[in-house]
Design a protein around this motif. Sequence first.
Motif, PDB file in Angstrom:
ATOM      1  N   ARG A 155       6.390   5.987   1.257  1.00 51.81           N
ATOM      2  CA  ARG A 155       5.120   5.350   1.994  1.00 51.81           C
ATOM      3  C   ARG A 155       5.065   3.964   1.872  1.00 51.81           C
ATOM      4  N   ARG A 156       5.529   3.499   0.555  1.00 52.56           N
ATOM      5  CA  ARG A 156       5.204   2.337   0.100  1.00 52.56           C
ATOM      6  C   ARG A 156       5.586   1.308   1.435  1.00 52.56           C
ATOM      7  N   VAL A 183       0.834  -1.276   0.007  1.00 56.45           N
ATOM      8  CA  VAL A 183       0.188   0.080  -0.067  1.00 56.45           C
ATOM      9  C   VAL A 183       0.791   1.227  -0.020  1.00 56.45           C
ATOM     10  N   GLY A 184       0.322   2.329  -0.593  1.00 59.47           N
ATOM     11  CA  GLY A 184       1.047   3.377  -0.740  1.00 59.47           C
ATOM     12  C   GLY A 184       2.187   3.476  -1.779  1.00 59.47           C
ATOM     13  N   ARG A 185       2.927   4.569  -1.961  1.00 56.09           N
ATOM     14  CA  ARG A 185       3.874   4.549  -3.028  1.00 56.09           C
ATOM     15  C   ARG A 185       5.052   5.276  -2.516  1.00 56.09           C
ATOM     16  N   HIS A 210     -10.762   0.663   0.773  1.00 59.41           N
ATOM     17  CA  HIS A 210      -9.927   1.498   0.619  1.00 59.41           C
ATOM     18  C   HIS A 210     -10.475   2.257  -0.757  1.00 59.41           C
ATOM     19  N   ASP A 270      -8.887   4.030  -4.536  1.00 55.55           N
ATOM     20  CA  ASP A 270      -7.905   3.742  -5.284  1.00 55.55           C
ATOM     21  C   ASP A 270      -6.985   5.013  -5.600  1.00 55.55           C
ATOM     22  N   ARG A 271      -6.798   5.808  -4.720  1.00 56.84           N
ATOM     23  CA  ARG A 271      -5.967   7.258  -4.530  1.00 56.84           C
ATOM     24  C   ARG A 271      -5.300   7.197  -3.632  1.00 56.84           C
ATOM     25  N   PHE A 272      -3.835   7.305  -3.990  1.00 60.04           N
ATOM     26  CA  PHE A 272      -2.625   7.707  -3.030  1.00 60.04           C
ATOM     27  C   PHE A 272      -3.018   8.924  -2.323  1.00 60.04           C
ATOM     28  N   ASP A 290      -0.779  11.152  -1.464  1.00 61.49           N
ATOM     29  CA  ASP A 290      -0.079  12.099  -1.978  1.00 61.49           C
ATOM     30  C   ASP A 290      -0.269  12.473  -3.389  1.00 61.49           C
TER      31      ASP A 290
END
Length: 209
Positions: A62-63, A57-59, A127, A129-131, A133
């Motif tokens: 933050r991943r 999760v995250g990228r 969830h 589907d938007r990060f 950031d």
Amino acid sequence: MEAVGTRVRSRLVRVVDGLAENGLAVVPRFLPPGLVEPLGAEVRQQWVSGAFRQAAVGRGTRRQLRPDVRRDHVRWLDPLDCSPPERGWLRTMERLRRALNRELQLGLLDFETHATVYPPGAFYRAHLDRFADADHRTVSCIAYLNHDWSVADGGALRIHLDGDAAGTFLDVSPLAGTLVVFDSGRYRHEVLAARRERMSLTGWFTRRV
Ligand code: OGA
Ligand code: MN
């Protein structure tokens, strides 16, 4: 003008109309058997040969791996190095991208996509589907590759229609050929625990941010 059959066009129209009216479309038999079969065989083979990795999760910084949040495994497609069935998937989605831009002026630029496997017991908690950031993911698309899926197999995609997990929801069975498309920023959704292996292709049309 490219030659696109009537059947393909009517399926694209169903997605366009659903997105325009509700920000959501569920289209059974969107992918023809001639594409679903080789895609399913290939994803299965890649899975068996260990080509997938645990989804995070995250990228960026933050991943992180969060097995409490999601337990699916993914393999990203490389448009410059893909097999004939994968190319068929990308071509289909390119037609959809153009239809959405033409009919709804969405300004979608690109498509990022991975194959997904949920081993028995796997889930993905609610969830968006938007990060946190970035909001370049604009339209979410999921196509399923599983035959003879029954309610007892679990693994439904649960789409929360009111934005929160306490309200009304729509459950979609991950049946081979079905395509689900929705506004990435609007619908919270989750994958209920699957009791057998569940395969799909997941992708996002993106915009420049
Ligand atoms: C995702 C997702 C839903 C599904 O990968 O972000 O929500 O039905 N998938 O596989
Ligand atoms: Mn999702």
